[in-house]
Enzyme design. Sequence first.
Site, mmCIF file in Angstrom:
data_model
loop_
_atom_site.group_PDB
_atom_site.id
_atom_site.type_symbol
_atom_site.label_atom_id
_atom_site.label_comp_id
_atom_site.label_asym_id
_atom_site.label_seq_id
_atom_site.Cartn_x
_atom_site.Cartn_y
_atom_site.Cartn_z
ATOM 1 N N LYS A 177 32.268 39.656 37.555
ATOM 2 C CA LYS A 177 31.192 38.706 37.203
ATOM 3 C C LYS A 177 29.932 39.408 36.730
ATOM 4 O O LYS A 177 29.223 38.896 35.870
ATOM 5 C CB LYS A 177 30.892 37.774 38.384
ATOM 6 N N LYS A 194 43.402 34.084 34.997
ATOM 7 C CA LYS A 194 43.642 32.994 35.941
ATOM 8 C C LYS A 194 42.961 31.710 35.466
ATOM 9 O O LYS A 194 41.959 31.764 34.735
ATOM 10 C CB LYS A 194 43.212 33.385 37.357
ATOM 11 N N LYS A 215 37.284 27.612 36.540
ATOM 12 C CA LYS A 215 36.275 26.615 36.179
ATOM 13 C C LYS A 215 35.349 27.158 35.110
ATOM 14 O O LYS A 215 34.745 26.399 34.361
ATOM 15 C CB LYS A 215 35.392 26.293 37.397
HETATM 16 P P1 TYM Z 1 36.349 28.800 44.162
HETATM 17 O O1 TYM Z 1 35.379 27.675 44.188
HETATM 18 O O2 TYM Z 1 36.362 29.684 42.954
HETATM 19 O O3 TYM Z 1 37.821 28.263 44.348
HETATM 20 C C1 TYM Z 1 38.168 27.401 45.428
HETATM 21 C C2 TYM Z 1 39.559 27.771 45.919
HETATM 22 O O4 TYM Z 1 40.519 27.667 44.859
HETATM 23 C C3 TYM Z 1 41.254 28.879 44.754
HETATM 24 N N1 TYM Z 1 41.575 29.130 43.337
HETATM 25 C C4 TYM Z 1 42.810 29.339 42.851
HETATM 26 N N2 TYM Z 1 44.018 29.382 43.448
HETATM 27 C C5 TYM Z 1 45.099 29.614 42.661
HETATM 28 N N3 TYM Z 1 45.026 29.776 41.316
HETATM 29 C C6 TYM Z 1 43.833 29.738 40.671
HETATM 30 N N4 TYM Z 1 43.750 29.877 39.354
HETATM 31 C C7 TYM Z 1 42.652 29.506 41.442
HETATM 32 N N5 TYM Z 1 41.337 29.397 41.147
HETATM 33 C C8 TYM Z 1 40.691 29.170 42.308
HETATM 34 C C9 TYM Z 1 40.317 29.948 45.299
HETATM 35 O O5 TYM Z 1 41.041 31.083 45.744
HETATM 36 C C10 TYM Z 1 39.634 29.218 46.438
HETATM 37 O O6 TYM Z 1 40.417 29.253 47.613
HETATM 38 N N6 TYM Z 1 34.148 32.264 47.045
HETATM 39 C C11 TYM Z 1 34.946 31.029 47.062
HETATM 40 C C12 TYM Z 1 34.317 29.900 47.862
HETATM 41 C C13 TYM Z 1 33.995 30.258 49.261
HETATM 42 C C14 TYM Z 1 34.922 30.415 50.323
HETATM 43 C C15 TYM Z 1 34.131 30.723 51.484
HETATM 44 C C16 TYM Z 1 36.315 30.313 50.422
HETATM 45 C C17 TYM Z 1 32.742 30.456 49.758
HETATM 46 N N7 TYM Z 1 32.817 30.742 51.104
HETATM 47 C C18 TYM Z 1 34.723 30.940 52.720
HETATM 48 C C19 TYM Z 1 36.901 30.545 51.657
HETATM 49 C C20 TYM Z 1 36.106 30.854 52.791
HETATM 50 C C21 TYM Z 1 35.117 30.545 45.636
HETATM 51 O O7 TYM Z 1 34.303 30.814 44.794
HETATM 52 O O8 TYM Z 1 36.182 29.700 45.469
#
Ligand code: TYM
Length: 338
Positions: free
Chosen positions: A115, A200, A203
Site C-alpha cells: 500500500k 486478488k 475493493k
Molecule cells: P478487509 O476489509 O480488506 O477485508 C475483510 C475480510 O475479507 C477478506 N478478503 C478476502 N478473502 C478472500 N479473497 C479475497 N479476495 C479477499 N479480500 C478480502 C479479508 O481477508 C478480511 O478477512 N485489516 C482488515 C480489517 C481488520 C481486521 C481486524 C480483520 C481490522 N482489524 C481484526 C480481522 C481482525 C481488512 O482490511 O480487511
Amino acid sequence: MRVVSGIQPTGKPHLGNYLGAIRNYVRLQDDAMRADGECLIFLADLHAISQPHDPAELAASTRELVATLVACGVDPKQAVLFNQAQVPAHAELQWLLNGTARMGWLNRMTQWKDKAGKNREGASIALFTYPVLQAADVLLYQATHVPVGDDQKQHLELARDIAQKFNTDFGAGNEVFTLPDPIVPPDAARIMSLRDGAAKMSKSDPSDMSRINLTDDADTIMQKVRKAKTDPAPLPSDAAGLEGRPEAANLVGVYAALAGTSIAQVLAEHGGQGFGAFKPALGELLVETLAPIVARFRDLREDRPALDAILADGSAKARQLAAPTLDAAYAALGLVRG
Ligand code: TYM
C-alpha cells in the site's frame, strides 16, 4: 470461544469478502452461540482513515456495510456488531501496544509494502501502525478465533507476536492476552480478480468489472462473469489441469466454494466444457446465492435509524467486554489511573 473479526467500510464489499470472511462470521457466530461464547464483528472505520478518504463517503459506507453484514446473516441479536469509532478502547490499547510492537516487525508487513509502494515517506503513520491497531482489535476481547481471508494471516501472526512479547515482558507470570488463531477457509482463502488471475479481488481495484459486489443485481453479475478473463482451452477434467491457468482456477474455485463442493467434483461435472457453457452456470449459481442478500440489503439500507441503533447497541456491549482487558493492560504497564 471468542470470535472476533473486522472489515473496513471502504468501497463496496465483494465476493472475496463474502467467501473469504463474512460467510465464516455467520458460521462461527452460530458455533459461538452453541458453545456459550461470544462473537464480535466490527467495522474497522478507524483503519479506514489510514489512507486518503472522503468523510461523507466513509459515514455512508459504514451504514451500508452494517446493512450488508446483516443481509449476509450476521445477526445483531447473536453477534455484537459495532464500529471501532464508538469503542475508544481500541485506540487506547493500540497506544499501549505501540510500546511492544517493533519497527522491524511492521517493516516486514507485505500489506504495508504494497500500500505504501514507492512513496513510503508520504504514507501516513496510521498506515504503518495499522497492524498494531488490528492486534488491539482482537487482543482487547481475548479472541480465540479470528475468521479472515489469507491476506490477513500475516497481521494475525503479528498480533500473536505482540501478545507473546507483552505477556513475557509485563505479564508477571499472567497471560494478559490470549493468542488468537486465524480461521481461513481452505476453499476460498484468496478469491482473485475477474480481470487478472494474479491479483486478488479487491475493493480498491479501479475496475468494477474485476469484482462481484454483494450489492450487484442479477444482470450485472451475469455480465461480469461473461466478461471475466479466461483462456481459450476447455476446462480440464482434474485439478492438475488447472496448473498455470489462474483465471480458470479462480472461476472453478468460486463455483466449488459457492456450491459447497470440491474442485474435483466441479471438474468431474464440467470438465471438457468450454467457458461458453461454464460461465452461465457459474453466473446462475452466483445470482442464486446473492439475490436474497441483495434483496435484504435493499430493505435494510433505507432505515438509517435502525442501522445506527444496531451500532449503538453493539458498541455499548463491546465497551463492556473490552473494559477488563484494557484495565489489565494499563495495570501491567504500571500506569496509575486513580
Ligand atoms: P478487509 O476489509 O480488506 O477485508 C475483510 C475480510 O475479507 C477478506 N478478503 C478476502 N478473502 C478472500 N479473497 C479475497 N479476495 C479477499 N479480500 C478480502 C479479508 O481477508 C478480511 O478477512 N485489516 C482488515 C480489517 C481488520 C481486521 C481486524 C480483520 C481490522 N482489524 C481484526 C480481522 C481482525 C481488512 O482490511 O480487511
